[in-house]
Motif scaffolding. Sequence first.
Motif, PDB file in Angstrom:
ATOM      1  N   ARG A 203       0.989  -1.097  -0.049  1.00 24.46           N
ATOM      2  CA  ARG A 203      -0.071   0.199   0.111  1.00 24.46           C
ATOM      3  C   ARG A 203       0.826   1.209   0.088  1.00 24.46           C
ATOM      4  O   ARG A 203       1.988   1.448   0.630  1.00 24.46           O
ATOM      5  CB  ARG A 203      -0.930  -0.090   1.285  1.00 24.46           C
ATOM      6  N   ALA A 204       0.423   2.132  -0.882  1.00 24.63           N
ATOM      7  CA  ALA A 204       1.003   3.589  -0.815  1.00 24.63           C
ATOM      8  C   ALA A 204       0.237   4.707  -0.241  1.00 24.63           C
ATOM      9  O   ALA A 204      -1.079   4.668  -0.299  1.00 24.63           O
ATOM     10  CB  ALA A 204       1.280   3.870  -2.099  1.00 24.63           C
ATOM     11  N   SER A 205       1.053   5.506   0.670  1.00 26.65           N
ATOM     12  CA  SER A 205       0.283   6.457   1.257  1.00 26.65           C
ATOM     13  C   SER A 205       1.533   7.742   1.496  1.00 26.65           C
ATOM     14  O   SER A 205       2.537   7.650   0.929  1.00 26.65           O
ATOM     15  CB  SER A 205      -0.321   6.069   2.472  1.00 26.65           C
ATOM     16  N   ASN A 206       0.701   8.933   1.863  1.00 24.13           N
ATOM     17  CA  ASN A 206       1.674   9.966   2.206  1.00 24.13           C
ATOM     18  C   ASN A 206       2.172  10.509   0.691  1.00 24.13           C
ATOM     19  O   ASN A 206       3.226  10.920   1.083  1.00 24.13           O
ATOM     20  CB  ASN A 206       2.661   9.860   3.285  1.00 24.13           C
ATOM     21  N   LEU A 207       1.533  10.773  -0.099  1.00 26.73           N
ATOM     22  CA  LEU A 207       2.150  10.945  -1.399  1.00 26.73           C
ATOM     23  C   LEU A 207       2.519  12.553  -1.522  1.00 26.73           C
ATOM     24  O   LEU A 207       1.571  13.436  -1.030  1.00 26.73           O
ATOM     25  CB  LEU A 207       1.055  10.807  -2.655  1.00 26.73           C
ATOM     26  N   THR A 208       3.640  12.805  -1.943  1.00 31.11           N
ATOM     27  CA  THR A 208       4.231  14.233  -2.157  1.00 31.11           C
ATOM     28  C   THR A 208       4.744  14.218  -3.639  1.00 31.11           C
ATOM     29  O   THR A 208       5.403  13.121  -4.064  1.00 31.11           O
ATOM     30  CB  THR A 208       5.148  14.785  -1.200  1.00 31.11           C
ATOM     31  N   THR A 209       4.542  15.222  -4.505  1.00 29.86           N
ATOM     32  CA  THR A 209       4.958  15.601  -5.823  1.00 29.86           C
ATOM     33  C   THR A 209       6.058  16.658  -5.981  1.00 29.86           C
ATOM     34  O   THR A 209       5.989  17.509  -5.053  1.00 29.86           O
ATOM     35  CB  THR A 209       3.705  15.726  -6.663  1.00 29.86           C
ATOM     36  N   ASP A 210       6.880  16.463  -6.819  1.00 30.73           N
ATOM     37  CA  ASP A 210       7.644  17.344  -7.234  1.00 30.73           C
ATOM     38  C   ASP A 210       8.452  17.445  -8.561  1.00 30.73           C
ATOM     39  O   ASP A 210       8.544  16.496  -9.306  1.00 30.73           O
ATOM     40  CB  ASP A 210       8.905  16.837  -6.332  1.00 30.73           C
ATOM     41  N   ARG A 231       7.817  21.813 -18.868  1.00 30.23           N
ATOM     42  CA  ARG A 231       7.266  21.321 -17.784  1.00 30.23           C
ATOM     43  C   ARG A 231       8.267  20.603 -16.622  1.00 30.23           C
ATOM     44  O   ARG A 231       8.016  20.673 -15.392  1.00 30.23           O
ATOM     45  CB  ARG A 231       5.890  20.452 -17.823  1.00 30.23           C
ATOM     46  N   GLY A 232       9.193  20.126 -17.202  1.00 34.18           N
ATOM     47  CA  GLY A 232      10.218  19.279 -16.376  1.00 34.18           C
ATOM     48  C   GLY A 232       9.663  17.689 -16.085  1.00 34.18           C
ATOM     49  O   GLY A 232       8.575  17.307 -16.816  1.00 34.18           O
ATOM     50  N   ASN A 233      10.033  17.170 -15.077  1.00 33.71           N
ATOM     51  CA  ASN A 233       9.835  15.616 -14.809  1.00 33.71           C
ATOM     52  C   ASN A 233       9.071  15.509 -13.511  1.00 33.71           C
ATOM     53  O   ASN A 233       9.656  16.330 -12.497  1.00 33.71           O
ATOM     54  CB  ASN A 233      11.193  14.859 -14.834  1.00 33.71           C
ATOM     55  N   LEU A 234       7.801  14.685 -13.469  1.00 29.84           N
ATOM     56  CA  LEU A 234       7.319  14.666 -12.228  1.00 29.84           C
ATOM     57  C   LEU A 234       7.948  13.540 -11.311  1.00 29.84           C
ATOM     58  O   LEU A 234       8.049  12.556 -11.747  1.00 29.84           O
ATOM     59  CB  LEU A 234       5.645  14.397 -12.592  1.00 29.84           C
ATOM     60  N   TYR A 235       8.109  13.737 -10.148  1.00 25.48           N
ATOM     61  CA  TYR A 235       8.655  12.713  -9.283  1.00 25.48           C
ATOM     62  C   TYR A 235       7.652  12.504  -8.216  1.00 25.48           C
ATOM     63  O   TYR A 235       6.855  13.449  -7.570  1.00 25.48           O
ATOM     64  CB  TYR A 235       9.999  13.149  -8.581  1.00 25.48           C
ATOM     65  N   LEU A 236       7.240  11.390  -7.912  1.00 22.73           N
ATOM     66  CA  LEU A 236       6.413  10.931  -6.969  1.00 22.73           C
ATOM     67  C   LEU A 236       7.104  10.279  -5.712  1.00 22.73           C
ATOM     68  O   LEU A 236       7.936   9.498  -5.894  1.00 22.73           O
ATOM     69  CB  LEU A 236       5.214   9.791  -7.142  1.00 22.73           C
ATOM     70  N   THR A 237       6.847  10.831  -4.413  1.00 26.23           N
ATOM     71  CA  THR A 237       7.300  10.017  -3.232  1.00 26.23           C
ATOM     72  C   THR A 237       6.315   9.964  -2.210  1.00 26.23           C
ATOM     73  O   THR A 237       5.528  10.607  -2.181  1.00 26.23           O
ATOM     74  CB  THR A 237       8.472  11.232  -2.414  1.00 26.23           C
TER      75      THR A 237
END
Length: 312
Positions: A203-210, A231-237
């Motif tokens: 399970r994934a939670s506490n998502l932040t984007t950058d 736009r650049g590249n989207l990173y998901l943490t």
Amino acid sequence: MHDAAPEPAHDTPDRAAEPEDDVPAGTGEPAVGGVRLAPGWHVASASLLVVILVLAGILVARHAGAGDAPAAAASPSASTRAPGTVSTGRLAPDRGTLRIAESGFTNITTPSGGPAVSWGVVLSNSSHRAVAAVLLKITYRDRDGGPVRVRKFFRTAKAAEIMPGSRAGVGGVAQLSNRVSATVRVSVDSVLWTVTSQRHALRASNLTTDWRDQGRQAEYWKHPTAAANRRGNLYLTFRVDSGFPTVLSYPAVTAIYRDGHGRIVGGAPLDTLGTDVLVPAGWSEQTVRMWYPPPAGAVEARTEVYLYSRRD
């Protein structure tokens, strides 16, 4: 989808040979304490022994009928672990179904400037007992209903494990052969159902984007001199909670993008977290780069991340 592990083979010992009865040599009666017994003693002793054996057999039979058989009487190949049963078809063994609960798509432009379409679906498994592994069929049409040519591997997608009573997402991006406005229809092609007591989930939670690398030249396998990626590249943490007892190598991740109204507008292709990424038991933090940016109408805060223990 965690396919159920095959049942381990159990060693079944060969049946032990019955010991032969000790038969004394000669025909004379045995002596006790140096005194020879009277003739006919062995007949009385044998009769007494038969009576004792009969009574013992009756007691054993009564004991077995009154309760469960002792463990020693069980088959040596029996297993205390519930076996996994596998079946195919639209319905699970408990009559549950796998259906597409939501879907959506958006025509996009890749970082290299080529035409593509981003799609996403959310699947729902109504079975209470079976894990579902699904093969999806993706059909592309133009506005007039005619077929749109895409490469073969863009026409199918997989989700390896959807737990009983849960929802899971799958996304994708298909590069188009020419600049057309394509529509996408996703349907369930086949389902593999596995009933097993082993149910481990990610399970994934506490998502932040950058967003990173704005304005840099896009690295693209076919167009190394593509224009700058504004736009650049989207990173998901995000945090990963693993119910698996061991470390997972090459787990897979996908993302579903939604607009401000909560509607699905696209998705990220199912891909491994990385060749050097290991997901331990318990929780960890992972970061992944999205190779295709989300559609322009997507709201980053509404992004959903779905994890699978394997890609196929």
